[in-house]
Structures are given as structure tokens and as C-alpha cells.
Design an enzyme around this catalytic site. Structure first.
Site, PDB file in Angstrom:
ATOM      1  N   HIS A 103     -29.252 -27.774  -8.797  1.00 11.35           N
ATOM      2  CA  HIS A 103     -30.280 -28.815  -8.837  1.00 11.35           C
ATOM      3  C   HIS A 103     -29.803 -30.018  -9.645  1.00 11.35           C
ATOM      4  O   HIS A 103     -29.152 -29.871 -10.668  1.00 11.35           O
ATOM      5  CB  HIS A 103     -31.565 -28.265  -9.460  1.00 11.35           C
ATOM      6  CG  HIS A 103     -32.165 -27.139  -8.660  1.00 11.35           C
ATOM      7  ND1 HIS A 103     -33.018 -27.351  -7.615  1.00 11.35           N
ATOM      8  CD2 HIS A 103     -31.986 -25.808  -8.744  1.00 11.35           C
ATOM      9  CE1 HIS A 103     -33.374 -26.187  -7.086  1.00 11.35           C
ATOM     10  NE2 HIS A 103     -32.757 -25.225  -7.752  1.00 11.35           N
TER      11      HIS A 103
ATOM     12  N   ASP B 190     -37.371 -32.983  -5.692  1.00  9.22           N
ATOM     13  CA  ASP B 190     -37.091 -31.768  -6.481  1.00  9.22           C
ATOM     14  C   ASP B 190     -37.029 -32.070  -7.980  1.00  9.22           C
ATOM     15  O   ASP B 190     -36.248 -32.913  -8.412  1.00  9.22           O
ATOM     16  CB  ASP B 190     -35.744 -31.205  -5.983  1.00  9.22           C
ATOM     17  CG  ASP B 190     -35.246 -30.007  -6.783  1.00  9.22           C
ATOM     18  OD1 ASP B 190     -36.039 -29.358  -7.480  1.00  9.22           O
ATOM     19  OD2 ASP B 190     -34.037 -29.710  -6.667  1.00  9.22           O
TER      20      ASP B 190
HETATM   21 ZN   LIG Z   1     -35.853 -23.996  -4.435  1.00  4.40          ZN
HETATM   22 ZN   LIG Z   2     -32.688 -24.031  -3.240  1.00  6.59          ZN
END
Ligand SMILES: [Zn+2]
Ligand SMILES: [Zn+2]
Length: 556
Positions: free
Chosen positions: A367, A193
Site C-alpha cells: 500500500h 486507498d
Molecule cells: Zn485490500
Molecule cells: Zn490488496
């Protein structure tokens, strides 16, 4: 044994924000990771959601083994009904993720045929040449997994979305041990990510919002209205805990908020303290100082609960002077205008509005920032690396972040965009042939109505049903409509063909405008959405066709 090649085929979410979807192919066998949606840009008015183009999977339908879901955010599961309508493959995910998928499938009347299989972290699953282990990771939503996929050529590690939260509110830690074990044994390819790669340092824990929330509970003299994403179970739990501590009754408002909290509660992921939950219709009966309302609509979506509350159009809750409204969320780029408009409406009612960045924070990201991404890179130490889940600049920055590993076994990093493939065989890895990708715009039906069938509004559809532009001229001084609205159409019936329908359509637009409050009328986004919804309902009923409707509001 490993005589076949491995293909990495991103169908969405690489080089763009949202609609994550990744296919892996070994020999003839294909597995798919996530099938997400993207919210349309303002330019795509008339469209509800955007999904990846699944042509590649359709063309290889006989070989697609399953869909594996990493977590329940819309950018990972939002396109599941559309994928399933083309390809009825089994789906695997955690209980919470699948419960959210179930809700979507039910809306589309597709639940009966769906083959949903619940998996738990640490469990293993074999699909042809793929042996998949689910690894628990921390994120803003609960029940998230990364995937370790053992193939004849080596292990592929796909992180899904994550941050490394050292103190998650549910005490379910990121399983760094398992990640490290795979790293120690050797990982062929890491896909990680990249969303927050341009933020230095570490992302705060979900618990970091508690001091700010507590401050709101302490200081707010009257009603406290908090808006956050309905899937932010960590955040909701903290709000409910504080409500109990500070003696406030709580209410959930908004369709997604009510159904998501019910799902989480049923699965034991959200604890609702005894006796604190109110029914929406009872909200105004409670003393203002004894209420916290938890409302969906952080992005200023025109018909969301919070937007309705902001213009005093919600059936259960009104904002009054002295109330406090807090947005426990970020502004998704592109939504700023709509959000500020909503905040202005709330401020006009005399409420205190709390939003944006502050210390302690009212919102933390889900995140990982640069140091967390580096930690994962260092634990996994892959031979090849493909950054995922972000726009190109972030993928490129993530590739740079991995450079120091070139002395530690990293042979190559590939920055791929959706549609570009990576080929891995006994020789190494290189870019392969591109596959068909694209954005499919979908009109999922009017809000508040059960969607009976899916209308895929691709080019073919547009050419069949055409488009309609209702044009309404508003007098700048009086705020009233200048005469009857005009309607221009192409590819749809014309005024000559069916004068009656088109005449009535003009009346429908006028009625929608005139029955709106002056605040709504002053809000272009709200007016466009209301006109679109009402006109679509009328035209669908009259003609059984669903043209693309793009309202135009002119000030004269
Ligand atoms: Zn996502
Ligand atoms: Zn997510």
C-alpha cells in the site's frame, strides 16, 4: 440527462479493516465494486470468516447490474461466493483475479452458474448508466486495476488498493498517464486507498526485498524456508529467480501456495525456471544446502503448512538445526501472539528465524505511503473525495492529507463509515440515508475438507443449531488432562436428550488432546483449533447440525 442522483453506498471496508465492498447507484441501476472478507478476531473463535451483510443488495436485487473486482486479495474477493449465493450477477475482473475467484467458487460447487467475464487494463465496459475503464495499478498482487466510472453526473475514480511502485518486478507500470488524463478532464469523486496513510514518505518497490532475499541464499548453510502470502507473485518470482541463480531446488508447500502458483504459472504471470521445482514428497531427499521451501502460513494460522512444519507435524518437511526460516511478511495486528508462538517452536528446533523490520527489508508493503497518496490526489484533483479501505483514524488522516486541494477545486471531503451513504446530484454532495450493514460470520467448513454447502452462521443459525463449549482441564505440572472433558451446550442437544452422542463427544475431545504432541498441547491456539475441527466433524456426522464450537482450555 443527469436528472437522477448518484449514491455512494459503502457496504464494508470503511471504518474497519477488511471486507471491502462498495455499491454505486445511479437512478435505478446499481453496480458493486469488490466483495471481500475479513478474518475473524480471536474472540470469534468458532467462525472461519466474516463477510459484509448483503441485505441492501438483496433488497434491490432487480437493479444490481454486476460485480466488478479490482484485484484478487481476500479482502476484495473472499465474500464473492456468499454474495453470489444471494444474487447471481455477472462478475468482471482481470484473468488472474477471476482465476482466484474460480477456485473459491469451485470449493463451493458454484462454478457452473457463475458468469465470469475477463477484462484487461485500458478496456472499457458499459453497464447501464456506468461506463467503466480499467486502469492498471501496482500493488503486492499482480493484475490490479483502478476503475474510472463515467456517470451522467461525472467521473468517479475508485483506486482499489495500490502503491506507486516505480520498478514492479513484472515491469507493468502504474498507469499514471490515464489517471492524470481523467484528472485533467475533471473528476467528480475520488475514492482512494487509505491503508498506509500514517506512513510518511514512499513505500519501497517490490524489488527492494531482493538484496535481503539474496543474502539469505548466500548465507544459509542448510535448508532455506521462506514464508510469504501465496498471492505475492512478485515476491515468489524473485525467490524462484534466486533459487536458479544459487542452484537450489524449490518446493511449494501449503494448499493455497500450491494452487495459487499453479494459477499464476498457467496464466504466464509466474515463470518457473526449468527443472528446479520439486514435488513435496521429495523434499527431504535433496541435500539441505540445495533446497528452498516456499511455504504458506505467515500469520501463524494453527493448521497452516508453516505452523505444522514448526511443530514437526508436516508430512513433507522437517526443520533441523542450522536451517533458516524467514517470514517475508508483516504481522497483521491481532496475529502477533500466534506468530511469535510459531517462531518459538521453530527456534527450539535450532533454526535461525528471520522476521520483522530490517534494512534491507525482508518485506515491503503493498500500500502506498503518504506521498504516494498525495501524488494520486494531485493527479486526480477531484471535486469530492472519500477515503476508503481502512479504519476511521486512517480515513480521517487521509482526509487531512487532501486539505491542500481545497484551493485547487476540492469542494468537500467525506469521511464515511460502512453503511453511511453519500448523495451527489446537480446541487452538490451530502450525506444521505444510512443502509443496513453488518458482519456476517461464516463457518466455511473444516480445513482440508471440501465444503459441500455454505453454512451462514448468523444469529438465526445460532438459534437453530446452538453452541457447544468443550471444556478441558489440564494439569499444569503433568500437562495431562484431568479426567474426561466436560461439554456444556445451549440450543444444541443436551446430555439428557442424547447421552450417547454427548458422552462420545467428550471422548473425541480427549482423544484429540492425547494424540497431540506436547508442543501442540502447550499451544492453546493450536489445541483449540484441533479440538474444534475434530469435534465439529463428529457432531456434524452424528447430528447433521453445525453448532458453534468454542473450546475452553483450563490450566489447573
Ligand atoms: Zn485490500
Ligand atoms: Zn490488496
Amino acid at each position: 440527462m443527469a436528472d437522477q442522483k448518484l449514491q455512494i453506498i459503502p457496504l464494508g471496508g470503511l471504518g474497519e479493516f477488511g471486507m471491502n465492498c462498495m455499491a454505486l447507484r445511479y437512478g435505478d441501476d446499481i453496480m458493486v465494486i469488490d466483495a471481500g472478507m475479513m478474518f475473524p478476531d480471536a474472540e470469534l473463535l468458532g467462525v472461519d470468516i466474516v463477510t459484509p451483510d448483503f441485505t441492501f443488495l438483496e433488497q434491490n436485487a432487480a437493479h444490481v447490474r454486476a460485480l466488478i473486482l479490482t484485484h484478487g486479495h481476500e479482502d476484495h474477493i473472499g465474500a464473492v461466493p456468499f454474495l453470489l449465493s444471494q444474487l447471481n450477477i455477472p462478475i468482471y475482473g482481470t484473468a488472474f483475479t477471476l482465476a482466484l475467484v474460480e477456485r473459491r467458487l469451485e470449493e463451493h460447487g458454484m462454478l457452473d452458474e457463475a458468469r465470469l467475464n475477463i477484462v484487461k487494463p485500458s478496456e472499457k465496459l458499459t453497464l447501464g448508466p456506468f461506463a467503466i475503464e480499467f486502469i492498471h495499478v501496482t500493488h503486492s498482487i499482480v493484475s490490479c486495476v483502478a476503475l474510472a466510472i463515467t456517470t451522467p453526473l461525472g467521473v468517479i475514480l475508485h483506486t482499489g488498493d495500490y502503491k506507486v511502485d516505480p520498478t514492479p518486478t513484472d515491469n507493468e507500470l502504474f498507469d499514471l498517464h490515464t489517471l492524470a488524463e481523467y484528472g485533467k478532464r475533471g473528476v467528480l469523486l475520488l475514492m482512494s486507498d487509505s491503508t498506509n496513510v500514517d506512513r510518511p514518505g514512499y513505500t519501497e518497490s517490490e524489488r527492494a526485498v531482493r538484496p535481503r532475499l539474496e543474502d539469505l541464499f548466500v548465507r544459509s548453510p542448510r535448508r532455506l524456508v521462506i514464508s510469504c502470502f501465496s498471492s505475492s507473485i512478485h515476491r515468489l518470482q524473485q525467490i524462484l529467480d534466486l533459487a536458479q541463480e544459487y542452484g537450489r531446488k524449490a518446493v511449494f508447500l501449503g494448499r493455497s501456495m500450491m494452487s495459487t502458483t499453479e494459477i499464476a504459472h498457467d496464466l504466464g504471470l509466474l515463470t518457473i525456471p526449468n527443472g528446479i521445482l520439486l514435488r513435496p514428497q521429495d523434499v527431504m531427499q535433496v541435500a539441505p544446502s540445495k533446497l528452498v521451501a516456499i511455504v504458506s502460513g505467515t500469520q501463524g494460522e494453527p493448521l497452516s503448512a508453516l505452523s505444522r512444519v514448526a511443530v514437526d507435524k508436516h508430512k513433507s518437511l522437517s526443520i533441523e538445526a542450522g536451517d533458516t526460516v524467514a517470514l517475508s511478511s508483516r504481522m497483521i495486528p491481532g496475529n502477533e501472539k500466534a506468530i511469535y508462538r510459531m517462531i518459538n517452536h521453530v527456534a527450539k528446533r535450532g533454526a535461525d528465524v528471520i522476521y520483522g523490520s530490517m534494512n534491507p527489508p525482508i518485506h515491503v508493503s503493498g500500500h502506498g505511503s503518504a506521498e504516494e497518496l498525495r501524488l494520486v490526489l494531485n493527479l486526480v484533483r477531484p471535486r469530492f473525495f472519500v477515503p476508503i479501505h481502512a479504519e476511521y483514524r486512517q480515513l480521517a488522516a487521509h482526509a487531512r492529507l487532501a486539505q491542500h486541494l481545497s484551493h485547487l477545486g476540492l469542494e468537500n471531503t467525506f469521511v464515511l463509515e460502512s453503511g453511511e451513504t453519500l448523495l451527489i446530484d446537480g446541487e452538490g454532495a451530502r450525506k444521505g440515508e444510512s443502509v443496513t450493514v453488518g458482519h456476517v460470520c461464516i463457518d466455511s467448513g473444516t480445513i482440508g475438507e471440501v465444503v459441500e454447502d455454505m453454512v451462514i452462521r448468523d444469529r438465526r443459525h445460532l438459534s437453530e443449531d446452538g453452541f457447544v463449549l468443550p471444556i478441558i482441564a489440564i494439569n499444569k505440572n503433568t500437562g495431562r488432562s484431568e479426567g474426561l472433558p466436560e461439554i456444556v451446550s445451549r440450543g444444541f442437544m443436551s446430555m439428557e436428550e442424547s447421552p450417547e452422542v454427548m458422552q462420545n463427544a467428550r471422548q473425541v475431545v480427549l482423544k484429540t488432546f492425547e494424540s497431540s504432541t506436547s508442543e501442540e498441547r502447550g499451544d492453546r491456539g493450536v489445541m483449540q483449533e484441533k479440538i474444534r475441527v475434530d469435534l465439529r466433524r463428529y457432531l456434524t456426522k452424528q447430528t447433521s447440525r453445525r453448532p458453534l464450537i468454542m473450546p475452553v482450555i483450563l490450566e489447573v
